[in-house]
Design a protein around this motif. Structure first.
Motif, short mmCIF file in Angstrom:
data_model
loop_
_atom_site.label_atom_id
_atom_site.label_comp_id
_atom_site.label_asym_id
_atom_site.label_seq_id
_atom_site.Cartn_x
_atom_site.Cartn_y
_atom_site.Cartn_z
N HIS A 196 -3.92 -1.38 -3.83
CA HIS A 196 -4.84 -1.47 -3.22
C HIS A 196 -4.94 -2.41 -3.33
CE1 HIS A 196 -3.84 2.91 -3.82
NE2 HIS A 196 -4.81 2.78 -2.72
N CYS B 163 -6.23 7.22 -4.91
CA CYS B 163 -5.17 8.42 -5.58
C CYS B 163 -4.53 8.15 -6.51
CB CYS B 163 -4.13 7.69 -4.05
SG CYS B 163 -3.23 6.37 -4.48
N PRO C 291 -10.71 4.89 4.21
CA PRO C 291 -9.72 3.75 3.16
C PRO C 291 -9.49 4.40 1.82
CG PRO C 291 -10.50 3.08 4.68
CD PRO C 291 -11.39 3.70 5.34
N CYS C 292 -8.52 4.70 1.15
CA CYS C 292 -8.12 4.86 -0.07
C CYS C 292 -8.78 3.68 -0.95
CB CYS C 292 -7.35 5.43 -0.40
SG CYS C 292 -6.54 6.11 -2.06
N ARG C 293 -9.41 3.44 -1.60
CA ARG C 293 -9.28 2.87 -2.70
C ARG C 293 -9.29 2.39 -4.07
NH1 ARG C 293 -11.51 -0.88 1.44
NH2 ARG C 293 -12.83 -0.09 2.54
N GLY C 294 -8.25 3.41 -4.35
CA GLY C 294 -7.14 3.56 -5.61
C GLY C 294 -7.31 4.98 -5.99
N HIS D 177 -9.01 -3.89 -5.41
CA HIS D 177 -9.41 -2.89 -5.66
C HIS D 177 -8.58 -2.18 -7.16
CE1 HIS D 177 -11.73 -2.80 -2.65
NE2 HIS D 177 -11.12 -1.96 -2.07
N ASP D 178 -6.90 -2.71 -7.28
CA ASP D 178 -6.35 -3.01 -8.65
C ASP D 178 -6.93 -2.94 -9.67
OD1 ASP D 178 -4.94 -0.61 -6.83
OD2 ASP D 178 -2.99 -1.82 -6.60
N SER E 215 0.84 -1.07 0.06
CA SER E 215 -0.06 -0.08 0.10
C SER E 215 1.11 1.08 0.23
CB SER E 215 -0.91 -0.23 0.87
OG SER E 215 -1.32 1.10 1.37
N HIS F 109 -0.17 4.09 1.05
CA HIS F 109 -0.37 4.31 2.43
C HIS F 109 0.13 3.95 3.69
CE1 HIS F 109 -3.09 7.01 -0.34
NE2 HIS F 109 -3.59 5.84 -0.56
#
Length: 338
Positions: free
Chosen positions: A113, A108, A103-106, A116-117, A93, A95
């Motif tokens: 991720h 960024c 939480p970031c799901r991609g 989610h990638d 990650s 992050h």
């Protein structure tokens, strides 16, 4: 599902279907395919490294093979990500050390991720694998269009037998186990691939459906055939169907039902758990599965509001298989407090 050299129906050289298969899978994980099922590519186990081949060469070959299998899967609509030999997402990650909230799901724009990638775009897949040259496998995201894949991971460890449990569920709820894509796992179990509707999403679970059955749904992923892990290679079962079959309606109802902890009384519209079937399931337990079957049947009884009513009958059935009364009652009590 045509993937490996068998998915959608590309040119003759690339038949639809999951990635390459290898040794003959165990009979328990190989239901008879329909007469018209497309034959997967010839099974050929991996060859040992040639004399003089270095460890780095062997790893590079495994990485290249995983990328090739992943690209073929993506070509047929299966979103993929690179995996490590430990079956985890290969890219760390971005992050870590300063997690995002929420939480970031991609969003960024950077990789790392997890599921989610997952992508079907060949350029994106190549970039992901280039970022993780240590990857020797790939994961296929479940619950994503166009296939909305559902994976049933049937295992045979810790006294549970996922295939037997699935057959019991099928008999109990009146649905067939359709010929479908089957992937053999290094542990001796297998993955059954099914498809479902976009909604409601099928959640991930471990052992909730039955002992020995883990479910991969929305937000989860399956290790793709052709992947090399620390325990061995995942291979497509020879002779299995070339596309994942639609999940039977009754099975979908079980897969999308609220978690057992959310209720103790019967759920309106949920398939019933006939008392006689639960007792029969326990009475016919083979050695090594007696406790697992009793615990599963007791859980289903309590979920249906029949726990107290069936305690004595389940205890008697367990004693019939050779369990002591004390052990049987302790297992049932554990199910009651689950």
């Amino acid at each position: 599902m045509a993937m490996h050299r068998r998915h959608a129906e590309p040119p003759a050289a690339r038949r639809a279907g999951p990635p390459p298969a290898a040794p003959e899978p165990p009979a328990t994980c190989r239901p008879d395919p329909p007469a018209d099922a497309a034959e997967p590519p010839a099974a050929r186990p991996p060859e040992p490294p040639a004399h003089g081949t270095t460890h780095a060469d062997a790893h590079a070959d495994a990485h290249a093979a995983a990328l090739d299998h992943a690209l073929r899967a993506a070509e047929h609509g299966y979103p993929v990500i690179p995996l490590t030999r430990g079956k985890l997402p290969a890219i760390r990650s971005p992050h870590r050390g300063h997690p995002e909230v929420p939480p970031c799901r991609g969003g960024c724009g950077r990789p790392g991720h997890g599921v989610h990638d997952a992508s079907t775009d060949p350029l994106t897949v190549r970039r992901l694998f280039a970022t993780a040259p240590w990857a020797t496998g790939y994961g296929i995201a479940c619950g994503r269009p166009p296939h909305h894949l559902i994976g049933l991971d049937l295992d045979t460890k810790n006294g549970a037998d996922g295939l037997i449990a699935l057959r019991f569920l099928a008999e109990d709820h009146g649905f067939p186990i359709p010929p479908t894509v089957i992937v053999r796992t290094p542990s001796g179990g297998c993955h059954l691939w099914l498809t479902g509707p976009p909604d409601p999403p099928v959640p991930n679970s471990a052992g909730r459906l039955a002992p020995g059955i883990d479910v991969r749904g929305a937000g989860g992923y399956l290790v793709g055939p052709g992947s090399l892990t620390t325990h061995g290679r995942y291979v497509l079962a020879p002779g299995c169907a070339s596309h994942p079959a639609p999940a039977p309606t009754a099975l979908l109802t079980l897969l999308t039902a609220p978690p057992p902890s959310a209720h103790r009384d019967p759920v309106p519209g949920a398939p019933p758990q006939p008392a006689a079937a639960l007792v029969r399931f326990v009475r016919t337990s083979p050695d090594g599965q007696r406790n697992a079957r009793l615990f599963w049947a007791a859980c289903r009884a309590y979920e249906s509001g029949l726990g107290r009513e069936l305690t004595e009958r389940l205890t008697e059935a367990a004693c019939h298989t050779g369990l002591s009364e004390q052990e049987a009652r302790a297992t049932i009590a554990s199910a009651a407090h689950r």
